[in-house]
Each structure stands twice: as structure tokens, then as C-alpha cells.
Design a protein around this motif. Sequence first.
Motif, PDB file in Angstrom:
ATOM      1  N   PHE A   1       0.835  -1.212   0.000  1.00  0.00           N
ATOM      2  CA  PHE A   1       0.000   0.000   0.000  1.00  0.00           C
ATOM      3  C   PHE A   1       0.866   1.257   0.000  1.00  0.00           C
ATOM      4  CE2 PHE A   1      -2.079   3.419   2.340  1.00  0.00           C
ATOM      5  CZ  PHE A   1      -3.213   3.602   1.547  1.00  0.00           C
ATOM      6  N   PHE A   2       1.914   1.252   0.799  1.00  0.00           N
ATOM      7  CA  PHE A   2       2.800   2.417   0.847  1.00  0.00           C
ATOM      8  C   PHE A   2       3.441   2.686  -0.519  1.00  0.00           C
ATOM      9  CE2 PHE A   2       3.700   2.066   5.692  1.00  0.00           C
ATOM     10  CZ  PHE A   2       2.493   2.683   5.933  1.00  0.00           C
ATOM     11  N   VAL A   3       3.829   1.608  -1.212  1.00  0.00           N
ATOM     12  CA  VAL A   3       4.444   1.769  -2.529  1.00  0.00           C
ATOM     13  C   VAL A   3       3.470   2.428  -3.502  1.00  0.00           C
ATOM     14  CG1 VAL A   3       5.342   0.489  -4.523  1.00  0.00           C
ATOM     15  CG2 VAL A   3       6.077  -0.121  -2.220  1.00  0.00           C
ATOM     16  N   GLY A   4       2.180   2.170  -3.315  1.00  0.00           N
ATOM     17  CA  GLY A   4       1.179   2.715  -4.220  1.00  0.00           C
ATOM     18  C   GLY A   4       0.820   4.167  -3.974  1.00  0.00           C
ATOM     19  N   ILE A   5       1.311   4.770  -2.899  1.00  0.00           N
ATOM     20  CA  ILE A   5       1.039   6.187  -2.651  1.00  0.00           C
ATOM     21  C   ILE A   5       1.790   7.028  -3.688  1.00  0.00           C
ATOM     22  CG2 ILE A   5       1.405   8.078  -1.014  1.00  0.00           C
ATOM     23  CD1 ILE A   5       0.921   6.141   1.247  1.00  0.00           C
ATOM     24  N   PRO A   6       1.108   7.970  -4.352  1.00  0.00           N
ATOM     25  CA  PRO A   6       1.748   8.737  -5.449  1.00  0.00           C
ATOM     26  C   PRO A   6       3.005   9.465  -4.991  1.00  0.00           C
ATOM     27  CG  PRO A   6      -0.631   9.109  -5.406  1.00  0.00           C
ATOM     28  CD  PRO A   6      -0.298   8.338  -4.156  1.00  0.00           C
ATOM     29  N   ASP A   7       4.010   9.432  -5.843  1.00  0.00           N
ATOM     30  CA  ASP A   7       5.262  10.136  -5.538  1.00  0.00           C
ATOM     31  C   ASP A   7       5.055  11.642  -5.482  1.00  0.00           C
ATOM     32  OD1 ASP A   7       6.646   7.756  -5.429  1.00  0.00           O
ATOM     33  OD2 ASP A   7       7.208   7.803  -7.556  1.00  0.00           O
ATOM     34  N   GLU A   8       4.068  12.147  -6.240  1.00  0.00           N
ATOM     35  CA  GLU A   8       3.815  13.587  -6.229  1.00  0.00           C
ATOM     36  C   GLU A   8       3.398  14.061  -4.829  1.00  0.00           C
ATOM     37  OE1 GLU A   8       3.461  11.955 -10.231  1.00  0.00           O
ATOM     38  OE2 GLU A   8       2.536  11.449  -8.295  1.00  0.00           O
ATOM     39  N   LEU A   9       2.628  13.234  -4.127  1.00  0.00           N
ATOM     40  CA  LEU A   9       2.211  13.590  -2.771  1.00  0.00           C
ATOM     41  C   LEU A   9       3.409  13.634  -1.831  1.00  0.00           C
ATOM     42  CD1 LEU A   9      -0.188  14.144  -0.878  1.00  0.00           C
ATOM     43  CD2 LEU A   9      -0.380  11.674  -0.524  1.00  0.00           C
ATOM     44  N   VAL A  10       4.305  12.662  -1.986  1.00  0.00           N
ATOM     45  CA  VAL A  10       5.508  12.618  -1.154  1.00  0.00           C
ATOM     46  C   VAL A  10       6.407  13.815  -1.450  1.00  0.00           C
ATOM     47  CG1 VAL A  10       7.560  11.269  -0.594  1.00  0.00           C
ATOM     48  CG2 VAL A  10       5.388  10.104  -1.029  1.00  0.00           C
ATOM     49  N   GLU A  11       6.581  14.144  -2.738  1.00  0.00           N
ATOM     50  CA  GLU A  11       7.435  15.277  -3.101  1.00  0.00           C
ATOM     51  C   GLU A  11       6.852  16.597  -2.603  1.00  0.00           C
ATOM     52  OE1 GLU A  11       7.774  14.975  -7.295  1.00  0.00           O
ATOM     53  OE2 GLU A  11       9.019  13.167  -7.245  1.00  0.00           O
ATOM     54  N   ALA A  12       5.530  16.727  -2.667  1.00  0.00           N
ATOM     55  CA  ALA A  12       4.901  17.951  -2.164  1.00  0.00           C
ATOM     56  C   ALA A  12       5.110  18.089  -0.662  1.00  0.00           C
ATOM     57  CB  ALA A  12       3.411  17.940  -2.494  1.00  0.00           C
ATOM     58  N   ALA A  13       5.038  16.976   0.043  1.00  0.00           N
ATOM     59  CA  ALA A  13       5.272  17.022   1.489  1.00  0.00           C
ATOM     60  C   ALA A  13       6.712  17.378   1.806  1.00  0.00           C
ATOM     61  CB  ALA A  13       4.909  15.664   2.096  1.00  0.00           C
ATOM     62  N   ARG A  14       7.643  16.875   1.000  1.00  0.00           N
ATOM     63  CA  ARG A  14       9.053  17.203   1.233  1.00  0.00           C
ATOM     64  C   ARG A  14       9.319  18.684   0.960  1.00  0.00           C
ATOM     65  NH1 ARG A  14      11.839  12.804   2.402  1.00  0.00           N
ATOM     66  NH2 ARG A  14      11.200  10.761   1.583  1.00  0.00           N
ATOM     67  N   ILE A  15       8.662  19.226  -0.049  1.00  0.00           N
ATOM     68  CA  ILE A  15       8.837  20.647  -0.339  1.00  0.00           C
ATOM     69  C   ILE A  15       8.351  21.497   0.834  1.00  0.00           C
ATOM     70  CG2 ILE A  15       8.037  22.540  -1.832  1.00  0.00           C
ATOM     71  CD1 ILE A  15       8.045  20.551  -4.147  1.00  0.00           C
ATOM     72  N   ASP A  16       7.302  21.017   1.500  1.00  0.00           N
ATOM     73  CA  ASP A  16       6.768  21.739   2.663  1.00  0.00           C
ATOM     74  C   ASP A  16       7.588  21.507   3.922  1.00  0.00           C
ATOM     75  OD1 ASP A  16       4.721  22.780   1.178  1.00  0.00           O
ATOM     76  OD2 ASP A  16       3.300  21.197   1.677  1.00  0.00           O
ATOM     77  N   GLY A  17       8.659  20.729   3.809  1.00  0.00           N
ATOM     78  CA  GLY A  17       9.561  20.554   4.946  1.00  0.00           C
ATOM     79  C   GLY A  17       9.305  19.327   5.789  1.00  0.00           C
ATOM     80  N   CYS A  18       8.569  18.360   5.289  1.00  0.00           N
ATOM     81  CA  CYS A  18       8.292  17.133   6.060  1.00  0.00           C
ATOM     82  C   CYS A  18       9.541  16.261   6.130  1.00  0.00           C
ATOM     83  CB  CYS A  18       7.161  16.332   5.404  1.00  0.00           C
ATOM     84  SG  CYS A  18       5.524  16.770   6.005  1.00  0.00           S
TER      85      CYS A  18
END
Length: 291
Positions: free
Chosen positions: A159-176
Motif C-alpha cells: 500500500f505504501f508503494v502505491g502512494i503517489p510520488d507527487e504527494l511525497v514530493e509535495a510534502a518534502r517541499i513543505d519541509g516534512c
Amino acid sequence: MRDSIGDKVFFGINAALLSLFALSCILPLVHLLALSLSDQSAIASGAVSFWPSGLTAMAYEKLASGTNIVRATLNSFEIMAVGTALNLLFTLLCAYPLSRNLMYGRRFFTLAIVFTMLFSGGMIPGFLLVKSLGLVNTYGALWFPGLVSVYNMLVLRTFFVGIPDELVEAARIDGCGEWRMLLRIFLPLSLPVFVALGLFYGVGHWNAFFNVMLFIHSPDKHNLAVLVQQMIQSQQLMQEIGNLSPEDFTSLTPVSIRSAGVIVMVLPMLVVYPFLQKYFLKGILIGAIKG
């Protein structure tokens, strides 16, 4: 689009087979419930089927007052609550890094973990390991050896692998960072899968029998599954109850008490499952989809 005759026949046969399967699971429990609420004469005459005859709750009263069932029930809840919490925590901590491309050697570690599904050390080496760690006769012997189920971990990792990379990248840009990413992004999105895995772990701990018999020696630490097994396999329960009045003998039998013990054991899971069913079905379907 209207269903054809063949489709109607197919769905009708499926419905009939599933209904028979459901009845084969439900009717034995209904029969046990009727036995636990019936008096001795009705049980001895074979008049009890799926409805109690000579309604009485004495079996439950004697079960609570004459046995260790209250202590065993509390032990079962303790084993299930703590064990499930530990299982979910470490399954989460194992699945998350294995799902991230940034983890070095994640393929090797994944294959090494999957290898344990095919081969194990065996019962005797496992017992010696638990003994060497000083966990014998403690609930740690039930929690730590099976801390992470490989199958459940793979479901969560998928399930974790299926989470979109765009969501992860957006969170990293916000400092997560990684911890915040796990707690604020991955964990809320995986709630259905998480609850489904919790149900798997919880039922496994609630029904734990063999490991309890193997590692737990003190009767005061036995859970409900062991107590019910002792009730079914021996006359120990009737000896523990003891001192029955003549009136009790006319309305109480070992069969009714053992049936009451089985009902007490399965009742908590029957009560909890309807509330978790929607998460269970959705979680398994989502966790089975590969991203």
C-alpha cells in the motif's frame, strides 16, 4: 444491461452456496448458546437444538463464581491489547522504510524477511531462544517472537508503494521529514489497511493457545483459550466448581458449562467485528493493489 438466464443461474447458485457456508458457521454457535442456556433434563433428553429449553443462566453464574474465567478473560484482553499494539507499531516501522526508494539495500532486506516465511528455526530452537532471553512464563514470550508478521508487513508495504510520488514530493517541499511524513501522510492514508491488520493480529492473540501452553507455566497467567480447552478436555472444571447444591445438579451439566465457556470466548470477537468490517474489506482490497 439485463442479466442473462445464465448469469441469474450463476448468481443464484453462488448465493445458495454462500448461504449454506454461512449457516455452517452460525448454527454451531447458536447450538452452543442454546446448550449453555438450557437445563440438565432438556440436554440429557436431546431436546435442545437451536433454541434453549428450560431457560436458565446458571451455567454462566457457576462459570464466573467457580472458575478462573474472569482472570483468564482479563489475561486474554491484556495479551491481545499489548500484543496488537506492538505488532502494529513494528509492522509500520518495518513496512515504511522498505517502501521508500531512498533506503539503501531495501531489496536485500525485503528478500531476507520473505525468506523467513519459507524457513524457520523450529520449535525447540525457538523455545531455547525464548528461555535464554528470560521470557519464559512471561507474556513477552507471546509478543516478541512474532512481533512482525511478514505477510501483514508486505500488505502494508504494498500500500505504501502505491502512494503517489507527487504527494511525497509535495510534502518534502513543505519541509516534512521522515517521521512527520510517516505520521501525517502515510499513516492517515493507510487507516483501512492498518485496522484490517490490527484485526488479524488481535484475533491471533485472542485465540493464542499453543504458545501459551508452551511458554506460560503459571495457571494464573493462562488466557481464555487455554481455560476453555481444559474445560472441554477434562473434568477439571467440575472439580473446581465443587460444592454444588442438589438444586444445582438438576439444572447444571458439564456440557452447559463448557458451552458457556466457548460462548464467552467467541463473544468479544463477534461484537467487535461488525464495527471493523468496513475497514477490513476496504483495507484488504487496497493493500492487495500493487502500485
